[in-house]
Design an enzyme around this catalytic site. Structure first.
Site, short mmCIF file in Angstrom:
data_model
loop_
_atom_site.label_atom_id
_atom_site.label_comp_id
_atom_site.label_asym_id
_atom_site.label_seq_id
_atom_site.Cartn_x
_atom_site.Cartn_y
_atom_site.Cartn_z
N SER A 1 0.83 -1.20 0.00
CA SER A 1 0.00 0.00 0.00
C SER A 1 0.87 1.24 0.00
O SER A 1 1.84 1.33 0.76
CB SER A 1 -0.92 0.00 1.23
OG SER A 1 -1.81 1.10 1.18
N CYS B 1 -9.23 0.16 10.49
CA CYS B 1 -10.33 -0.49 9.77
C CYS B 1 -11.39 -1.05 10.72
O CYS B 1 -12.49 -1.40 10.29
CB CYS B 1 -9.79 -1.60 8.88
SG CYS B 1 -8.66 -1.00 7.61
#
Length: 511
Positions: A310, A435
């Site tokens: 990422s 998350c």
């Protein structure tokens, strides 16, 4: 400044129109406005040359400065804009203006940022590399018939090489995605569904402390008929190699183990896992979002077959990531997105050049400065963790020996973690993964280590990064020590502990 290109185009067209209007031919007014009427030759405003396919930013800014001086009689650097307080010189430079605005936002008005596992601030050098691809270099990298596509495609391939070099891979093995979540889904579901067609392998192995997107992808494959083994971890957060070896069976198609845990910073024994998987002819996938760019990673040395990466974890932009997919021995996966067949047919869709270039630049900087960043972060981490653990009834979560120093997860007994976060509003911290931060449940990662619900609820994660300063660490230490002490004074449990009462010996009555 986003209107530079249209402005330049309009000026060219107006010039073209004036020339057409003075032409002697009665058909001059009917000629295309985008071309100059000239005897014997047809010339276009923008010639088919890569050099002329874009607006020159420096030239345009210089023209704007000259126009400003002619109108006001002042040098741009001497004039102050009434709305922003910035100099006219800075306002005429997109890079300078954006960076100035970012610094103004941070001057005494925002919390100290120590949540680097959630995201990292974009490095200004990354922003500099991205900006031209929002204005002049706007071509579709998949357009093969003109200069706009060629120049953008060249920059995309250069970025792909920077990312490949960071992990010791071949550029052809880098597949761009929207982020590590998509890469994890693509790896797990893609490999499993490919093997499902042959009907020979239907078993996946993962770990209880994986990122939620890995666990959810595995649960989806269970719904499709796959068997999944969730390996436990010890109190140090590490998996047992013996348990992994026992779990692998002839029908196992994939092992997915995170390289560096996003909540604990624990580093798994990647080389041992890769060696075991290769010897048993099982594909090895790892979520490398928290590892790549922070610790040395070599996919060949580790025998990794698939890796998720990422950009925003390594000071790059949000919304872009990559999946490393090994070519030799070849890894076969079913794509989860269908379309135009971009990215070797594994991930269709038009790439976002600015994000890709930013990702590539972030990877280049990470490789170049990894040694310096690692030493500096380790030094700051040692100061932070040693002083926090010197407080009463605090403990480090995860293995201190196999640990990435930029992630420090500490439990403060007899303090509610959410209350401590509220008391530390001047510091951006987290009690777990971003998350799952909307959930009030204690961290499943900490519970997998054997921590009680109370201990899991009292844990705070401190993330240290490239731009963290010594002064910020000093401030954080002082603030945490003061506010933990204050919150403990409010707790009746703390009073009993101070009196030497064993809380486990108390029989609590229920009402």
């Amino acid at each position: 400044m986003s209107n530079i290109a249209p402005t330049a185009a309009r000026q060219a067209l107006r010039q073209c129109s004036r020339r057409l209007s003075t032409a002697s031919s009665p058909f001059a007014t009917q000629a295309p406005r985008a071309c100059l009427a000239s005897r014997g030759r047809r010339n276009y405003v923008s010639e088919s040359s890569p050099r002329n396919a874009t607006v020159n930013m420096e030239t345009t800014i210089r023209h704007d400065q000259q126009a400003f001086m002619k109108k006001t009689g002042l040098q741009p650097r001497e004039a102050e804009m009434p709305t922003t307080g910035m100099s006219a010189d800075a306002m005429m430079s997109p890079t300078a203006g954006i960076l100035k605005q970012a610094s103004v936002m941070d001057e005494g008005t925002r919390p100290i940022y120590l949540d680097m596992q959630a995201t990292t601030p974009t490095d200004p050098r990354v922003l500099d590399a991205m900006l031209p691809f929002f204005t002049g270099l706007y071509g579709n990298p998949h357009s093969r018939t003109h200069a706009y596509g060629w120049e953008t495609d060249e920059a995309v391939e250069r970025a792909r090489k920077h990312i490949a070099d960071l992990i010791g891979a071949d550029p052809k093995e880098i597949i761009f995605t929207s982020g590590a979540t998509e890469s994890n889904n693509m790896s797990i579901k893609g490999v499993a569904r490919f093997f499902k067609r042959s009907g020979k392998k239907n078993h996946i192995i993962t770990c209880q402390t994986e990122h939620k997107c890995v666990l959810d992808s595995c649960r989806h494959m269970q719904d499709e008929g796959f068997e999944v083994t969730y390996l436990p971890v010890g109190q140090d957060g590490l998996i047992s190699m013996e348990a992994l070896e026992t779990a692998i069976r002839p029908e196992t198609c994939l092992v997915s183990i995170m390289a560096v845990n996003n909540e604990l910073g624990v580093i798994q024994p990647m080389e041992e896992i890769g060696r075991l998987c290769r010897s048993r002819k099982v594909f090895f996938h790892t979520d490398g979002a928290q590892a790549v760019g922070k610790i040395p990673v070599d996919v060949n040395k580790m025998n990794v077959d698939l890796m998720s990466i990422s950009a925003h974890k390594i000071y790059g932009p949000n919304g872009i990531g990559a999946c490393y997919v090994r070519r030799r021995p070849r890894v076969r996966i079913d794509p989860i997105i269908s379309g135009g067949g971009q990215e070797r047919g594994l991930r269709s869709g038009t790439l976002a050049p600015a994000l890709v270039i930013g990702f590539g630049e972030a990877a280049r900087i990470a490789q170049e400065e990894m040694e310096y960043d690692s030493k500096r972060i380790a030094k700051l981490s040692a100061r932070l963790s040693s002083n926090l653990l010197a407080m009463e009834h605090t403990s480090l979560n995860g293995s201190p020996a196999h640990h990435y120093p930029g992630c420090v997860n500490v439990s403060f007994a007899y303090v509610e973690g959410e209350s401590l976060l509220m008391a530390l509003k001047d510091i951006a911290l987290s009690s777990g993964s971003a998350c799952t931060s909307s959930s009030l449940e204690p961290s499943y990662v900490l519970r997998a280590l054997g921590n009680s619900d109370e201990s899991a609820h009292s844990s705070i994660r401190f993330g240290i990064g490239r731009f963290t300063t010594d002064e910020e660490i000093d401030y954080v230490l002082k603030a945490v020590q003061e506010r933990v002490s204050f919150l403990r004074e409010l707790s009746p449990l703390w009073e009993l502990v101070q009196e030497g009462v064993d809380l486990n010996s108390i029989e609590w009555s229920q009402h």
